[in-house]
Design a protein around this motif. Structure first.
Motif, PDB file in Angstrom:
ATOM      1  N   LEU A 547       0.856  -1.114   0.052  1.00 42.50           N
ATOM      2  CA  LEU A 547      -0.096  -0.050   0.152  1.00 42.50           C
ATOM      3  C   LEU A 547       0.883   1.307  -0.002  1.00 42.50           C
ATOM      4  CD1 LEU A 547      -3.093  -1.100   2.312  1.00 42.50           C
ATOM      5  CD2 LEU A 547      -2.962  -1.016  -0.096  1.00 42.50           C
ATOM      6  N   TYR A 548       2.108   1.200   0.700  1.00 42.42           N
ATOM      7  CA  TYR A 548       2.765   2.543   0.727  1.00 42.42           C
ATOM      8  C   TYR A 548       3.459   2.433  -0.647  1.00 42.42           C
ATOM      9  CZ  TYR A 548       4.009   3.035   5.622  1.00 42.42           C
ATOM     10  OH  TYR A 548       3.945   3.609   6.955  1.00 42.42           O
ATOM     11  N   TYR A 549       3.683   1.498  -1.459  1.00 43.58           N
ATOM     12  CA  TYR A 549       4.301   1.431  -2.976  1.00 43.58           C
ATOM     13  C   TYR A 549       3.094   2.231  -3.776  1.00 43.58           C
ATOM     14  CZ  TYR A 549       4.767  -0.447  -7.553  1.00 43.58           C
ATOM     15  OH  TYR A 549       4.662  -0.583  -8.879  1.00 43.58           O
ATOM     16  N   LEU A 550       1.698   1.778  -3.727  1.00 41.92           N
ATOM     17  CA  LEU A 550       0.900   2.173  -4.592  1.00 41.92           C
ATOM     18  C   LEU A 550       0.685   3.480  -4.182  1.00 41.92           C
ATOM     19  CD1 LEU A 550      -1.506  -0.885  -3.928  1.00 41.92           C
ATOM     20  CD2 LEU A 550      -0.615  -0.236  -6.063  1.00 41.92           C
ATOM     21  N   LEU A 551       0.736   4.153  -2.929  1.00 42.27           N
ATOM     22  CA  LEU A 551       0.570   5.559  -2.685  1.00 42.27           C
ATOM     23  C   LEU A 551       1.770   6.440  -2.982  1.00 42.27           C
ATOM     24  CD1 LEU A 551      -1.233   5.030   0.730  1.00 42.27           C
ATOM     25  CD2 LEU A 551      -2.263   6.007  -1.309  1.00 42.27           C
ATOM     26  N   GLY A 552       3.002   5.757  -3.586  1.00 39.17           N
ATOM     27  CA  GLY A 552       4.108   6.500  -4.049  1.00 39.17           C
ATOM     28  C   GLY A 552       4.901   6.845  -2.879  1.00 39.17           C
ATOM     29  N   GLU A 553       4.823   6.161  -1.847  1.00 38.33           N
ATOM     30  CA  GLU A 553       5.843   6.251  -0.565  1.00 38.33           C
ATOM     31  C   GLU A 553       6.639   5.245  -0.659  1.00 38.33           C
ATOM     32  OE1 GLU A 553       3.334   6.501   2.927  1.00 38.33           O
ATOM     33  OE2 GLU A 553       1.757   7.798   1.797  1.00 38.33           O
ATOM     34  N   GLN A 554       7.746   5.579  -1.318  1.00 39.36           N
ATOM     35  CA  GLN A 554       8.878   4.446  -1.689  1.00 39.36           C
ATOM     36  C   GLN A 554       9.859   4.207  -0.527  1.00 39.36           C
ATOM     37  OE1 GLN A 554       6.913   4.091  -4.682  1.00 39.36           O
ATOM     38  NE2 GLN A 554       8.684   3.868  -5.665  1.00 39.36           N
ATOM     39  N   LYS A 555      10.014   4.984   0.218  1.00 38.70           N
ATOM     40  CA  LYS A 555      10.980   4.557   1.404  1.00 38.70           C
ATOM     41  C   LYS A 555      10.412   3.686   2.274  1.00 38.70           C
ATOM     42  CE  LYS A 555      14.057   8.825   0.958  1.00 38.70           C
ATOM     43  NZ  LYS A 555      14.682   9.819   1.490  1.00 38.70           N
ATOM     44  N   PRO A 556       9.283   4.030   2.854  1.00 35.45           N
ATOM     45  CA  PRO A 556       8.660   3.038   3.996  1.00 35.45           C
ATOM     46  C   PRO A 556       8.136   1.716   3.320  1.00 35.45           C
ATOM     47  CG  PRO A 556       7.097   4.943   3.285  1.00 35.45           C
ATOM     48  CD  PRO A 556       8.619   5.412   2.853  1.00 35.45           C
ATOM     49  N   ALA A 557       7.598   1.864   1.980  1.00 39.11           N
ATOM     50  CA  ALA A 557       7.624   0.744   1.271  1.00 39.11           C
ATOM     51  C   ALA A 557       8.672  -0.397   1.290  1.00 39.11           C
ATOM     52  CB  ALA A 557       7.028   0.977  -0.172  1.00 39.11           C
ATOM     53  N   ARG A 558       9.866   0.371   0.987  1.00 36.94           N
ATOM     54  CA  ARG A 558      10.998  -0.427   0.809  1.00 36.94           C
ATOM     55  C   ARG A 558      11.262  -1.209   2.048  1.00 36.94           C
ATOM     56  NH1 ARG A 558      16.036   0.678  -3.401  1.00 36.94           N
ATOM     57  NH2 ARG A 558      17.206  -1.207  -2.939  1.00 36.94           N
ATOM     58  N   VAL A 559      11.410  -0.650   3.239  1.00 44.05           N
ATOM     59  CA  VAL A 559      11.789  -0.974   4.565  1.00 44.05           C
ATOM     60  C   VAL A 559      10.704  -2.020   5.057  1.00 44.05           C
ATOM     61  CG1 VAL A 559      11.563  -0.404   7.013  1.00 44.05           C
ATOM     62  CG2 VAL A 559      12.651   1.042   5.421  1.00 44.05           C
ATOM     63  N   CYS A 560       9.237  -1.982   4.544  1.00 46.49           N
ATOM     64  CA  CYS A 560       8.372  -2.948   4.877  1.00 46.49           C
ATOM     65  C   CYS A 560       8.511  -4.242   3.870  1.00 46.49           C
ATOM     66  CB  CYS A 560       6.845  -2.465   4.782  1.00 46.49           C
ATOM     67  SG  CYS A 560       6.493  -1.263   5.702  1.00 46.49           S
ATOM     68  N   LEU A 561       8.807  -3.920   2.748  1.00 51.88           N
ATOM     69  CA  LEU A 561       8.969  -5.140   1.804  1.00 51.88           C
ATOM     70  C   LEU A 561      10.469  -6.061   2.111  1.00 51.88           C
ATOM     71  CD1 LEU A 561       7.363  -3.627  -1.220  1.00 51.88           C
ATOM     72  CD2 LEU A 561       6.367  -5.429   0.144  1.00 51.88           C
ATOM     73  N   GLU A 562      11.272  -5.116   2.343  1.00 47.50           N
ATOM     74  CA  GLU A 562      12.555  -5.973   2.508  1.00 47.50           C
ATOM     75  C   GLU A 562      12.479  -6.837   3.831  1.00 47.50           C
ATOM     76  OE1 GLU A 562      15.439  -2.929   2.235  1.00 47.50           O
ATOM     77  OE2 GLU A 562      15.923  -2.911  -0.038  1.00 47.50           O
ATOM     78  N   GLU A 563      11.916  -6.209   5.038  1.00 44.27           N
ATOM     79  CA  GLU A 563      11.658  -6.704   6.178  1.00 44.27           C
ATOM     80  C   GLU A 563      10.733  -7.943   5.973  1.00 44.27           C
ATOM     81  OE1 GLU A 563      10.402  -5.935  11.096  1.00 44.27           O
ATOM     82  OE2 GLU A 563      10.846  -4.280   9.576  1.00 44.27           O
ATOM     83  N   GLY A 564       9.874  -7.720   5.324  1.00 42.65           N
ATOM     84  CA  GLY A 564       8.794  -8.899   5.174  1.00 42.65           C
ATOM     85  C   GLY A 564       9.532 -10.068   4.366  1.00 42.65           C
ATOM     86  N   VAL A 565      10.205  -9.745   3.564  1.00 40.76           N
ATOM     87  CA  VAL A 565      10.763 -10.944   2.558  1.00 40.76           C
ATOM     88  C   VAL A 565      11.662 -11.653   3.727  1.00 40.76           C
ATOM     89  CG1 VAL A 565      12.584 -11.445   0.982  1.00 40.76           C
ATOM     90  CG2 VAL A 565      10.932  -9.793   0.514  1.00 40.76           C
ATOM     91  N   GLU A 566      12.476 -10.924   4.660  1.00 43.87           N
ATOM     92  CA  GLU A 566      13.335 -11.476   5.468  1.00 43.87           C
ATOM     93  C   GLU A 566      12.454 -12.359   6.519  1.00 43.87           C
ATOM     94  OE1 GLU A 566      16.538 -11.841   5.068  1.00 43.87           O
ATOM     95  OE2 GLU A 566      16.128 -10.786   3.152  1.00 43.87           O
ATOM     96  N   ARG A 567      11.634 -11.890   6.799  1.00 43.53           N
ATOM     97  CA  ARG A 567      10.600 -12.583   7.851  1.00 43.53           C
ATOM     98  C   ARG A 567      10.165 -14.012   7.257  1.00 43.53           C
ATOM     99  NH1 ARG A 567       8.689 -10.104  12.637  1.00 43.53           N
ATOM    100  NH2 ARG A 567       9.339  -8.174  13.049  1.00 43.53           N
ATOM    101  N   TRP A 568       9.618 -13.834   6.134  1.00 44.00           N
ATOM    102  CA  TRP A 568       9.022 -14.812   5.215  1.00 44.00           C
ATOM    103  C   TRP A 568      10.156 -16.005   5.002  1.00 44.00           C
ATOM    104  CZ3 TRP A 568       4.607 -16.205   6.440  1.00 44.00           C
ATOM    105  CH2 TRP A 568       3.343 -15.261   6.365  1.00 44.00           C
TER     106      TRP A 568
END
Length: 819
Positions: A547-568
């Motif tokens: 949702l951050y990515y869709l809203l154009g909020e790239q920096k928090p989107a990247r933090v969440c997705l990279e952490e999400g990948v590592e958690r999975w």
């Protein structure tokens, strides 16, 4: 003989409309204040001369004047105002039909006449204000039906009782219109996009819960902007308090006219009496007005202050009690509540008496079940009622018979769907107060929350299936309940783990329905709680990053997705790893980190292949194709897409097919195969038009415009680009607007409008720089060609001036230049 109550009500409404006190009116018509009071209470009838003076002072003109005078003399009631010609407005799709009232409206002729007059004049915001149960919604619906023909698109009913945030008003309007909310922009922009070009009466029902100190300013600002920036939309609002918006005309609604205890005239002239008799006969056909029960009926209407809901609930007991018994029970209840002090005598006094009476006649088990039903917001179905409250079909039928529960529309246009039920909002609030008396409230709310968490978890995987729209509609119907669960569970000390689980499960729902900001807010709140198991936290992180990515909020989107990948990865969930990598690849591609994006996509598709997940394979292959197109590697893109397209066709996924077609067409366009590209774009446009996907249709139109530019047919290209531009304006998609502007720059260059072409190109370039939206290789080459052609056509000074003007033009000015 006394004046019919109708004239007194009409006189009071007109006096209030002209902002006159009784003293002020008496002075203008040369009579005593007591005389005006007698006229309004029905104790005295004006002479013909006095009626004419009243009509003059109150500006009752035309056909209404004769009716006013005849009504004053007790000869006739006022008739509806003459119909006016519908206001002109640009063509728009017809609105959904207004809800059909289940019963005829009894009384309210004077109120209807005044409201029609207000809305027929210059008042574009009329708020019907009054206590709960007084009949604001019923009256507003009646007036909306009567006024609909005066607006080109008619009237639209928007229920707001289940809406808890001002920002969700545009979502409620979109649902009432039967359309998808316009993108993820500012709520005011969303509302204006929905109302643009329409001539309609917008009925916003039950807005009072959005007027509190925490969001009242946001709500009123939203409505004020809607009035300021639309000229052919009028608002009819029902509320328990005024809005305090400039231009608002407040219409205070009280109970129906009630007869005095010693009234000598026919009681059937009283609207309150007529309503009681009509509703009593619906449950017990033998009820009739007799000399013996006249005093009891007068007492019932007086005790309830003529409040329609109170009268209807009282009349419902006619199947079990005599009229005299009903009056006695109500009298006892009111006396008790009066003894409780100021709170009991407030705006809910008479309704509270009726609710208390109903409550005392229920069995202990019925009380417990009914109070549990008060947890639901926006209605419920049988399964939910049984699971949360223990209310089976027979119990629901009992409550319906007692006018405590009402059957509502199911809200889902699917045959065989379970019917829905609801409780009047005022009664629901009363029952919520009773909940702690009959059960452990915390445990009951936990059960309510757990039911919806389990239900959403069961539906969530289906949102990735071909029939996702069916399940989206199911979830939309229960949005009031889902928001209530999120709000309670994420509150301090309640059930944050359940809130995190529900928010994560709703991520796909918020994405597909365009509720990006709402989803982000809930997920942010849930993510901030140190609860929940690792898989739930990982899922919520990826959903929040998307949702951050869709809203154009790239920096928090990247933090969440990279952490999400590592958690999975730590959890070893292959399917979730693949999905998180896919989302991370999208973000990296947007940030022009092409090599990292491709690596992420390749790992994702390999994982999906190992899982034998063909939908996942096709979805990621499409993005691999998009990444190759961005870099200008069209041959590699064709290779990826020639694999994804057959997969999507075999899976019968129209959305996936259309995506593959659009991307494959762009790759073929890059290789110079214009005719084949056009065929792909046209098929994609057809599929997406059938699916009513506005964003998909606009994308296909952009691609068709590019193809016709390449085919040296600028007129045709311009038509497609302008259609796309209109849709992207509605959606609020800045990336789409940029693409359309760049395409139209090429069209203007071909038309010979060189300076305009330069301005559009410069403006689009500035917007790309501001937003960080990268060009594909094909778009970059087209932009460079347009620039080179324009530099050759203009002298250096003229070109530089056009570029400067375009670079400094706001978006609105650029859009005007594009037409």
């Amino acid at each position: 003989m006394s004046t019919p109550p109708l004239f007194g009500s009409w006189l009071k409404r007109l006096r209030a409309h002209h902002d006159l006190t009784q003293e002020g009116l008496a002075e203008l018509v040369y009579c005593s204040v007591q005389t005006i009071r007698f006229f309004e209470s029905g104790k005295r009838r004006p002479s013909i001369e006095m009626a004419e003076r009243l009509a003059d002072v109150l500006h009752v003109a035309g056909d209404q004047r004769e009716h006013f005078i005849r009504t004053a003399r007790g000869i006739a009631e006022p008739s509806p105002l003459p119909a006016a010609a519908p206001a002109s407005a640009p063509p728009a799709a017809p609105l959904p039909q207004l809800p059909a009232p289940p019963t005829a409206l009894i009384g309210r002729q004077a109120e209807r006449a005044v409201l029609r007059q207000l809305l027929g004049e210059t008042h574009r915001l009329v708020t019907i204000v009054g206590p709960g149960g007084v009949g604001k919604t019923r009256l507003a619906l009646q007036v909306a039906h009567e006024m609909a023909e005066r607006f080109a698109q008619g009237a639209l009913f928007v229920p707001l009782a289940a809406v808890t945030h001002a920002a969700d008003i545009p979502v409620a309007v979109a649902q009432a219109l039967g359309v998808t909310p316009p993108g993820a922009g500012d709520p005011a922009e969303q509302l204006l996009a929905l109302l643009a070009g329409r001539s309609l009466l917008l009925l916003l029902d039950n807005i009072e819960q959005l007027l509190g100190p925490d969001q009242g300013d946001e709500t009123t600002a939203l409505l004020a902007q809607a009035l300021e920036y639309t000229e052919t939309v009028s608002l009819l609002v029902t509320s328990r308090e005024r809005l305090h918006v400039q231009g608002e005309h407040v219409f205070e609604l009280t109970g129906l006219a009630t007869p005095a205890p010693n009234m000598a005239s026919d009681l059937l002239e009283s609207d309150a009496v007529l309503l009681f008799l009509e509703r009593a006969r619906q449950v017990a056909g033998h009820v009739a007005l007799t000399p013996a029960n006249r005093p009891a009926i007068v007492q019932i209407c007086a005790l309830l202050d003529g409040v329609p809901l109170g009268i209807e609930l009282a009349a419902a007991w006619a199947r079990a009690l005599t009229v005299e018994e009903i009056a006695a029970e109500l009298a006892s209840g009111i006396d008790f509540l009066t003894a409780q002090g100021r709170h009991a005598m407030g705006r809910h006094g008479s309704l509270r008496a009726v609710f208390d009476h109903s409550w005392t006649l229920l069995t202990a088990h019925e009380r417990t079940v009914l109070a549990r039903l008060a947890l639901f917001r926006g209605g419920f179905d049988r399964a939910a009622a049984q699971a949360v409250a223990g209310a089976g079909l027979l119990m629901l039928a009992t409550f319906i018979d007692k006018s405590l529960v009402q059957k509502a529309s199911d809200g889902v246009a699917e045959s065989g769907s379970s019917p829905r039920y609801d409780i009047h909002e005022m009664l629901r609030q009363y029952l919520a107060e009773k909940l702690p008396e009959v059960c452990d409230e915390t445990a009951q709310r936990q059960q309510y929350a757990q039911y919806y968490v389990t239900w959403v978890e069961e539906l969530a995987p289906r949102l990735y299936e071909p029939d996702a729209q069916t399940w989206l509609r199911r979830l939309e119907v229960d949005e009031g309940n889902l928001r209530a669960v999120l709000a309670w569970s994420l509150s301090e000390g309640h059930a944050p783990a359940l809130g995190l689980q529900l928010a994560g499960a709703l991520g796909r729902f918020w994405y597909l329905t365009g509720r990006w900001k709402e989803g982000r807010a809930w997920l942010q709140q849930a993510h901030g709680k140190p609860f929940g198991d690792e898989s739930q936290r990982a899922r919520a992180l990826v959903a929040l990053g998307e949702l951050y990515y869709l809203l154009g909020e790239q920096k928090p989107a990247r933090v969440c997705l990279e952490e999400g990948v590592e958690r999975w990865r730590a959890l070893g969930d292959a399917a979730s790893i693949a999905w998180a990598l896919f989302q991370l690849g999208n973000l990296l591609l947007m940030d022009s980190e092409n090599e990292k994006a491709q690596a992420s996509f390749l790992e994702s598709v390999a994982t999906y292949r190992a899982l034998d997940n063909e939908w996942g394979v096709a979805t990621v292959l499409n993005q691999l194709g998009a990444a190759a197109i961005t870099q200008g590697d069209y041959r590699q893109a064709v290779e990826w897409l020639n694999e994804s397209l057959p997969l999507s066709r075999s899976l019968q996924r129209p959305g996936g097919i259309a995506t593959s077609l659009n991307l494959l067409g762009r790759a073929l366009l890059g290789e110079g195969e214009t005719a084949r590209a056009l065929a792909h774009f046209e098929e994609a446009l057809s599929l997406l038009t059938q699916r009513q996907s506005k964003a998909g249709v606009a994308w296909s139109l952009i691609n068709l415009g590019l193809a016709y530019i390449q085919a040296d047919q600028p007129v045709e290209a311009g038509g497609y680009f302008r259609r796309a531009l209109a849709i992207y304006q509605e959606l609020g998609s800045i990336s789409g607007l940029i693409a359309a502007l760049e395409g139209l720059a090429a069209v203007r260059m071909a038309d010979g409008a060189t300076e305009r072409a330069v301005m559009l190109l410069a403006g689009a370039g500035r917007l790309r720089k501001e937003t960080g939206h990268a060009l594909t290789r094909y778009e970059e080459e087209m932009s460079q060609r347009t620039r080179a052609q324009s530099e050759a056509a203009l002298d250096a000074a003229a070109w530089a001036e056009a570029w400067r003007r375009g670079s400094q033009s706001p978006l609105d000015a650029l859009l005007e230049q594009a037409q």
